[in-house]
Design a protein around this motif. Structure first.
Motif, PDB file in Angstrom:
ATOM      1  N   MET A   1       0.843  -1.160   0.000  1.00 32.52           N
ATOM      2  CA  MET A   1       0.000   0.000   0.000  1.00 32.52           C
ATOM      3  C   MET A   1       0.899   1.238   0.000  1.00 32.52           C
ATOM      4  N   VAL A   2       0.527   2.197  -0.802  1.00 33.48           N
ATOM      5  CA  VAL A   2       1.273   3.450  -0.913  1.00 33.48           C
ATOM      6  C   VAL A   2       0.378   4.593  -0.447  1.00 33.48           C
ATOM      7  N   PHE A   3       0.927   5.455   0.386  1.00 36.12           N
ATOM      8  CA  PHE A   3       0.191   6.631   0.848  1.00 36.12           C
ATOM      9  C   PHE A   3       0.620   7.837   0.023  1.00 36.12           C
ATOM     10  N   ASP A   4      -0.344   8.552  -0.493  1.00 37.82           N
ATOM     11  CA  ASP A   4      -0.103   9.755  -1.275  1.00 37.82           C
ATOM     12  C   ASP A   4      -0.298  10.959  -0.356  1.00 37.82           C
ATOM     13  N   ALA A   5       0.802  11.462   0.159  1.00 35.73           N
ATOM     14  CA  ALA A   5       0.760  12.489   1.200  1.00 35.73           C
ATOM     15  C   ALA A   5       0.280  13.853   0.727  1.00 35.73           C
ATOM     16  N   THR A   6       0.398  14.151  -0.554  1.00 37.52           N
ATOM     17  CA  THR A   6      -0.035  15.470  -1.011  1.00 37.52           C
ATOM     18  C   THR A   6      -1.399  15.424  -1.695  1.00 37.52           C
ATOM     19  N   HIS A   7      -1.643  14.440  -2.541  1.00 33.82           N
ATOM     20  CA  HIS A   7      -2.942  14.373  -3.201  1.00 33.82           C
ATOM     21  C   HIS A   7      -4.055  14.053  -2.207  1.00 33.82           C
ATOM     22  N   SER A   8      -3.710  13.448  -1.090  1.00 34.92           N
ATOM     23  CA  SER A   8      -4.704  13.174  -0.050  1.00 34.92           C
ATOM     24  C   SER A   8      -5.249  14.455   0.564  1.00 34.92           C
ATOM     25  N   LEU A   9      -4.559  15.540   0.351  1.00 29.75           N
ATOM     26  CA  LEU A   9      -4.940  16.826   0.936  1.00 29.75           C
ATOM     27  C   LEU A   9      -5.769  17.691  -0.006  1.00 29.75           C
ATOM     28  N   GLN A  10      -5.967  17.228  -1.224  1.00 30.47           N
ATOM     29  CA  GLN A  10      -6.630  18.052  -2.227  1.00 30.47           C
ATOM     30  C   GLN A  10      -8.057  18.421  -1.858  1.00 30.47           C
ATOM     31  N   ARG A  11      -8.390  19.636  -2.221  1.00 31.93           N
ATOM     32  CA  ARG A  11      -9.764  20.120  -2.192  1.00 31.93           C
ATOM     33  C   ARG A  11     -10.013  20.714  -3.572  1.00 31.93           C
ATOM     34  N   PRO A  12     -10.441  19.870  -4.518  1.00 36.86           N
ATOM     35  CA  PRO A  12     -10.612  20.326  -5.899  1.00 36.86           C
ATOM     36  C   PRO A  12     -11.648  21.441  -6.039  1.00 36.86           C
ATOM     37  N   GLY A  13     -11.468  22.170  -7.090  1.00 38.43           N
ATOM     38  CA  GLY A  13     -12.410  23.239  -7.417  1.00 38.43           C
ATOM     39  C   GLY A  13     -11.674  24.493  -7.803  1.00 38.43           C
ATOM     40  N   PHE A  40       4.271   8.529  -1.465  1.00 42.88           N
ATOM     41  CA  PHE A  40       4.308   9.400  -2.632  1.00 42.88           C
ATOM     42  C   PHE A  40       3.969  10.794  -2.156  1.00 42.88           C
ATOM     43  N   PHE A  41       4.685  11.786  -2.671  1.00 37.90           N
ATOM     44  CA  PHE A  41       4.306  13.169  -2.410  1.00 37.90           C
ATOM     45  C   PHE A  41       4.836  14.027  -3.539  1.00 37.90           C
ATOM     46  N   GLU A  42       4.024  14.984  -3.934  1.00 33.93           N
ATOM     47  CA  GLU A  42       4.387  15.868  -5.028  1.00 33.93           C
ATOM     48  C   GLU A  42       5.185  17.048  -4.480  1.00 33.93           C
ATOM     49  N   THR A  43       6.288  17.344  -5.156  1.00 36.55           N
ATOM     50  CA  THR A  43       7.127  18.463  -4.738  1.00 36.55           C
ATOM     51  C   THR A  43       7.216  19.487  -5.864  1.00 36.55           C
ATOM     52  N   HIS A  44       7.654  20.659  -5.488  1.00 39.64           N
ATOM     53  CA  HIS A  44       7.874  21.739  -6.458  1.00 39.64           C
ATOM     54  C   HIS A  44       8.881  22.698  -5.836  1.00 39.64           C
ATOM     55  N   PRO A  45       9.807  23.237  -6.633  1.00 35.34           N
ATOM     56  CA  PRO A  45      10.791  24.181  -6.068  1.00 35.34           C
ATOM     57  C   PRO A  45      10.139  25.375  -5.382  1.00 35.34           C
ATOM     58  N   THR A  46       9.046  25.850  -5.940  1.00 32.54           N
ATOM     59  CA  THR A  46       8.317  26.978  -5.353  1.00 32.54           C
ATOM     60  C   THR A  46       6.816  26.698  -5.463  1.00 32.54           C
ATOM     61  N   MET A  53      -0.867  22.393  -8.390  1.00 34.17           N
ATOM     62  CA  MET A  53      -1.165  21.936  -7.030  1.00 34.17           C
ATOM     63  C   MET A  53      -0.361  22.760  -6.027  1.00 34.17           C
ATOM     64  N   ARG A  54      -0.396  24.046  -6.147  1.00 33.75           N
ATOM     65  CA  ARG A  54       0.470  24.890  -5.326  1.00 33.75           C
ATOM     66  C   ARG A  54       0.224  24.734  -3.832  1.00 33.75           C
ATOM     67  N   ARG A  55      -0.990  24.562  -3.410  1.00 32.42           N
ATOM     68  CA  ARG A  55      -1.232  24.499  -1.966  1.00 32.42           C
ATOM     69  C   ARG A  55      -0.784  23.185  -1.344  1.00 32.42           C
ATOM     70  N   PRO A  56      -1.187  22.012  -1.876  1.00 34.27           N
ATOM     71  CA  PRO A  56      -0.760  20.792  -1.207  1.00 34.27           C
ATOM     72  C   PRO A  56       0.654  20.325  -1.556  1.00 34.27           C
ATOM     73  N   SER A  57       1.268  20.843  -2.617  1.00 37.99           N
ATOM     74  CA  SER A  57       2.618  20.405  -2.981  1.00 37.99           C
ATOM     75  C   SER A  57       3.610  20.706  -1.867  1.00 37.99           C
ATOM     76  N   TRP A  58       4.577  19.809  -1.711  1.00 35.88           N
ATOM     77  CA  TRP A  58       5.587  19.964  -0.678  1.00 35.88           C
ATOM     78  C   TRP A  58       6.780  20.708  -1.265  1.00 35.88           C
ATOM     79  N   ALA A  63      12.060  18.254   0.955  1.00 36.11           N
ATOM     80  CA  ALA A  63      11.766  16.854   0.631  1.00 36.11           C
ATOM     81  C   ALA A  63      12.676  15.889   1.384  1.00 36.11           C
ATOM     82  N   GLU A  64      13.941  16.199   1.489  1.00 41.39           N
ATOM     83  CA  GLU A  64      14.864  15.297   2.184  1.00 41.39           C
ATOM     84  C   GLU A  64      14.480  15.139   3.655  1.00 41.39           C
ATOM     85  N   ALA A  65      14.138  16.231   4.314  1.00 41.44           N
ATOM     86  CA  ALA A  65      13.721  16.160   5.717  1.00 41.44           C
ATOM     87  C   ALA A  65      12.415  15.379   5.854  1.00 41.44           C
ATOM     88  N   PHE A  66      11.523  15.531   4.893  1.00 35.04           N
ATOM     89  CA  PHE A  66      10.261  14.792   4.884  1.00 35.04           C
ATOM     90  C   PHE A  66      10.535  13.289   4.840  1.00 35.04           C
TER      91      PHE A  66
END
Length: 83
Positions: A1-13, A40-46, A53-58, A63-66
């Motif tokens: 089982m894989v946990f998606d740490a960022t997409h699990s936080l989505q509030r679409p719209g 799994f978690f989505e990252t972005h430099p900024t 996905m600017r709000r839930p992206s890590w 990322a390394e500390a995460f």
């Protein structure tokens, strides 16, 4: 089982996916403690920049500390199970 740490936080719209990355870290630790096999978690430099996905992206620079925290929780759970 894989946990998606960022997409699990989505509030679409709207034009940008909402969510609150503050919850990614505690939910990731809980998922690891419950025994997920992968993370799994989505990252972005900024994340606040023009990223869909600017709000839930890590933030990439965190990322390394995460991942280090995920490994620490896994080790603690594994050691407790073998004690």
């Amino acid at each position: 089982m894989v946990f998606d740490a960022t997409h699990s936080l989505q509030r679409p719209g709207g034009p940008v996916t909402g969510g609150d990355r503050r919850f990614a870290f505690p939910l990731m630790r809980a998922a690891i403690a419950c025994g997920v096999d992968g993370l799994f978690f989505e990252t972005h430099p900024t994340p606040s920049a023009r990223c869909r996905m600017r709000r839930p992206s890590w933030p990439l620079d965190q990322a390394e500390a995460f991942l280090d925290a995920a490994v620490a929780v896994r080790r603690a759970v594994t050691e407790q199970a073998h004690a």
